[in-house]
Design an enzyme around this catalytic site. Structure first.
Site, PDB file in Angstrom:
ATOM      1  CB  CYS A   1      -0.921  -0.002   1.222  1.00  0.00           C
ATOM      2  SG  CYS A   1      -2.072   1.386   1.212  1.00  0.00           S
TER       3      CYS A   1
ATOM      4  CB  CYS B   1      -1.483   3.748   8.121  1.00  0.00           C
ATOM      5  SG  CYS B   1      -2.511   4.468   6.828  1.00  0.00           S
TER       6      CYS B   1
ATOM      7  CB  CYS C   1      -1.024  -0.279   8.278  1.00  0.00           C
ATOM      8  SG  CYS C   1      -1.894  -1.451   7.209  1.00  0.00           S
TER       9      CYS C   1
ATOM     10  CB  CYS D   1     -16.228  -6.494   6.265  1.00  0.00           C
ATOM     11  SG  CYS D   1     -15.335  -4.946   6.114  1.00  0.00           S
TER      12      CYS D   1
ATOM     13  CB  CYS E   1     -19.060  -4.180   5.143  1.00  0.00           C
ATOM     14  SG  CYS E   1     -17.981  -2.915   5.847  1.00  0.00           S
TER      15      CYS E   1
ATOM     16  CB  CYS F   1     -18.614   0.937   9.054  1.00  0.00           C
ATOM     17  SG  CYS F   1     -17.524   0.031  10.173  1.00  0.00           S
TER      18      CYS F   1
ATOM     19  NE  ARG G   1     -18.103  -4.790  13.497  1.00  0.00           N
ATOM     20  CZ  ARG G   1     -18.399  -4.198  12.354  1.00  0.00           C
ATOM     21  NH1 ARG G   1     -17.482  -3.596  11.676  1.00  0.00           N
ATOM     22  NH2 ARG G   1     -19.640  -4.227  11.891  1.00  0.00           N
TER      23      ARG G   1
HETATM   24  N1  SAM Z   1      -6.742   0.703   3.039  1.00  0.00           N
HETATM   25  C1  SAM Z   1      -8.004   1.040   3.509  1.00  0.00           C
HETATM   26  C2  SAM Z   1      -7.978   2.174   4.507  1.00  0.00           C
HETATM   27  O1  SAM Z   1      -6.974   2.404   5.149  1.00  0.00           O
HETATM   28  O2  SAM Z   1      -9.003   2.838   4.631  1.00  0.00           O
HETATM   29  C3  SAM Z   1      -8.760  -0.135   4.114  1.00  0.00           C
HETATM   30  C4  SAM Z   1      -8.059  -1.132   4.969  1.00  0.00           C
HETATM   31  S1  SAM Z   1      -7.373  -0.555   6.515  1.00  0.00           S
HETATM   32  C5  SAM Z   1      -6.425  -1.932   7.006  1.00  0.00           C
HETATM   33  C6  SAM Z   1      -8.783  -0.476   7.611  1.00  0.00           C
HETATM   34  C7  SAM Z   1      -8.553  -0.047   9.035  1.00  0.00           C
HETATM   35  O3  SAM Z   1      -7.990  -1.129   9.782  1.00  0.00           O
HETATM   36  C8  SAM Z   1      -7.615   1.103   9.306  1.00  0.00           C
HETATM   37  O4  SAM Z   1      -8.182   2.364   9.071  1.00  0.00           O
HETATM   38  C9  SAM Z   1      -7.312   0.906  10.783  1.00  0.00           C
HETATM   39  O5  SAM Z   1      -8.228   1.628  11.572  1.00  0.00           O
HETATM   40  C10 SAM Z   1      -7.470  -0.595  10.985  1.00  0.00           C
HETATM   41  N2  SAM Z   1      -6.162  -1.232  11.256  1.00  0.00           N
HETATM   42  C11 SAM Z   1      -5.196  -1.482  10.361  1.00  0.00           C
HETATM   43  N3  SAM Z   1      -4.120  -2.030  10.953  1.00  0.00           N
HETATM   44  C12 SAM Z   1      -4.394  -2.117  12.262  1.00  0.00           C
HETATM   45  C13 SAM Z   1      -3.671  -2.564  13.398  1.00  0.00           C
HETATM   46  N4  SAM Z   1      -2.418  -3.018  13.301  1.00  0.00           N
HETATM   47  N5  SAM Z   1      -4.271  -2.517  14.602  1.00  0.00           N
HETATM   48  C14 SAM Z   1      -5.531  -2.056  14.711  1.00  0.00           C
HETATM   49  N6  SAM Z   1      -6.263  -1.587  13.678  1.00  0.00           N
HETATM   50  C15 SAM Z   1      -5.702  -1.606  12.461  1.00  0.00           C
HETATM   51  C1  DTB Z   2     -11.744  -1.937  11.361  1.00  0.00           C
HETATM   52  O1  DTB Z   2     -12.016  -0.923  12.032  1.00  0.00           O
HETATM   53  N1  DTB Z   2     -10.994  -2.952  11.769  1.00  0.00           N
HETATM   54  C2  DTB Z   2     -10.826  -3.942  10.744  1.00  0.00           C
HETATM   55  C3  DTB Z   2     -11.787  -3.423   9.643  1.00  0.00           C
HETATM   56  N2  DTB Z   2     -12.181  -2.152  10.136  1.00  0.00           N
HETATM   57  C4  DTB Z   2     -11.398  -3.417   8.253  1.00  0.00           C
HETATM   58  C5  DTB Z   2      -9.424  -4.124  10.315  1.00  0.00           C
HETATM   59  C6  DTB Z   2      -8.539  -4.527  11.439  1.00  0.00           C
HETATM   60  C7  DTB Z   2      -7.191  -4.816  10.876  1.00  0.00           C
HETATM   61  C8  DTB Z   2      -6.259  -5.319  11.927  1.00  0.00           C
HETATM   62  C9  DTB Z   2      -4.899  -5.555  11.383  1.00  0.00           C
HETATM   63  C10 DTB Z   2      -4.814  -6.573  10.308  1.00  0.00           C
HETATM   64  O2  DTB Z   2      -5.371  -7.686  10.424  1.00  0.00           O
HETATM   65  O3  DTB Z   2      -4.108  -6.301   9.316  1.00  0.00           O
HETATM   66 FE1  SF4 Z   3      -2.849   1.198   3.361  1.00  0.00          FE
HETATM   67 FE2  SF4 Z   3      -2.899   0.047   5.738  1.00  0.00          FE
HETATM   68 FE3  SF4 Z   3      -3.128   2.664   5.568  1.00  0.00          FE
HETATM   69 FE4  SF4 Z   3      -5.160   1.096   4.687  1.00  0.00          FE
HETATM   70  S1  SF4 Z   3      -4.429   1.298   6.794  1.00  0.00           S
HETATM   71  S2  SF4 Z   3      -4.271   2.888   3.672  1.00  0.00           S
HETATM   72  S3  SF4 Z   3      -3.965  -0.646   3.947  1.00  0.00           S
HETATM   73  S4  SF4 Z   3      -1.316   1.468   4.958  1.00  0.00           S
END
Ligand code: SAM
Ligand code: DTB
Ligand code: SF4
Length: 340
Positions: free
Chosen positions: A60, A64, A67, A104, A135, A195, A267
């Site tokens: 990506c 973030c 992530c 989702c 979703c 959401c 949630r």
């Molecule tokens: N790329 C898209 C975005 O960022 O909107 C969708 C996928 S992203 C992984 C969705 C959400 O997962 C993020 O906004 C974040 O709130 C949550 N998330 C991602 N990594 C996480 C982590 N290590 N721990 C907790 N929440 C996480």
């Molecule tokens: C949200 O708030 N939590 C979910 C969903 N929306 C998409 C994602 C959690 C991701 C946790 C880290 C991972 O598994 O990569």
């Molecule tokens: Fe990309 Fe992860 Fe950020 Fe979503 S949360 S935009 S997957 S780096």
């Protein structure tokens, strides 16, 4: 006793100090208020379950800090292209057979291209055809893209604010907090359920948590679903090694989310694998009424389905079986108003 309507009315004008005062109160008082609010709007012994699937993983462009999927974070995650339609349908069928009512699909994109969106739309239509709610979480959307998704029958779009506007720059630099608000308004204007929530345990203060909740509750309409994630610490991300958040502070934040957004599903999202059964039980007591179900989130672990079933059974919590039940649950009249 204080008028409980104060806690159960829908408001969009909360002040930061007011929300912080909710977080600051004695734990028992806070949980009591949250549980009263919860019971005024929902069946307290019923939760909704969604399953998650990563349809496009890793590489990506965004930065973030939490992530595993950012190309900027050396997490060793293997990137995967957009999943074929048949594989998505198979995963959705399997989730349905295990009791999930909502499916989702998440993609590691800053935003979808129109070409990719067309492929995702086929997935939405196919999952919808299985009788499940759909979703998506694909990153930023334009207004026309949101409208296309609505036409395809999409039920919910997940796009988190993640944290407070004040703390945001410590976590993400490649898109702004206002970009996120813009996407939420495109989704809302298209008529898709919103959401949106955030992540706790990233080193933010209690005031930051209050500020994030204020942003959510003061949106023109409350998100129908509010995911509260505990940071899953992934090795190789900048936030790996952050100080662990006090579990009771997490429970407090759930309780305040419940009080501020009384008719929304709150949630209990990422981080459950690291939580004790007792902590999860406290989160349900504080008003959480939705979980991600299935052994995988997007790239990290979630509790095994059997383990969750056992926990829910111990707590006497039932799951919403049909989409119809969910709509009814959300419309349960305010018991306090009737009683009082
Ligand atoms: N790329 C898209 C975005 O960022 O909107 C969708 C996928 S992203 C992984 C969705 C959400 O997962 C993020 O906004 C974040 O709130 C949550 N998330 C991602 N990594 C996480 C982590 N290590 N721990 C907790 N929440 C996480
Ligand atoms: C949200 O708030 N939590 C979910 C969903 N929306 C998409 C994602 C959690 C991701 C946790 C880290 C991972 O598994 O990569
Ligand atoms: Fe990309 Fe992860 Fe950020 Fe979503 S949360 S935009 S997957 S780096």
């Amino acid at each position: 006793m204080k008028n409980t309507m104060t806690e159960t009315s829908i408001r969009h004008d909360w002040g930061l100090d007011e929300i912080e005062a909710l977080l600051d109160q004695p734990f028992n008082d806070l949980i009591f208020k949250a549980q009263m609010t919860h019971r005024a709007h929902f069946d307290a012994n019923r939760i909704q379950m969604s399953s998650l699937l990563s349809i496009k993983t890793g590489a990506c462009a965004e930065d973030c800090g939490y992530c595993s999927q950012s190309a900027k974070n050396a997490t060793g995650l293997e990137a995967e292209k957009l999943m074929p339609l048949d594989d998505v349908v198979e995963a959705a069928q399997s989730a349905k057979s295990k009791g999930a009512t909502r499916f989702c699909m998440g993609a590691a994109w800053r935003n979808p291209t129109d070409k990719n969106l067309a492929k995702v739309i086929e997935m939405v239509e196919a999952v919808h055809g299985l009788g499940m709610e759909t979703c998506l979480t694909l990153g930023m959307l334009t207004q026309p893209q949101a409208e296309q998704l609505r036409e395809a029958g999409l039920d919910y779009y997940n796009h988190n604010l993640d944290t407070s506007p004040e703390f945001y720059g410590n976590v993400i630099t490649t898109r702004t907090f206002d970009d996120r608000l813009d996407t939420l308004s495109h989704v809302r204007d298209a008529g898709i359920n919103v959401c949106s929530g955030g992540i706790l345990g990233m080193g933010e203060s209690r005031r930051d948590r209050a500020s994030m909740l204020r942003e959510l509750t003061n949106l023109p309409k409350h998100p129908e679903s509010v995911p509260i994630n505990m940071l899953v610490q992934v090795e190789g991300t900048p936030l790996f090694g952050s100080d662990e958040l006090d579990p009771l502070e997490f429970v407090r934040t759930i309780a305040v989310a419940r009080i501020l957004m009384p008719a929304s599903y709150v949630r209990l999202s990422a981080g459950r694998s690291e939580m004790s059964d007792e902590m999860q039980a406290l989160c349900f007591l504080a008003g959480a009424n939705s979980i991600f179900y299935g052994e995988r989130l997007l790239t990290t672990d979630n509790p095994e389905a059997d383990k969750d079933r056992a926990l829910l059974q111990r707590l006497g919590i039932e799951t919403e079986q049909t989409v119809e039940t969910e709509v009814k649950a959300a419309k349960v009249p305010c018991k306090q108003a009737q009683a009082g």
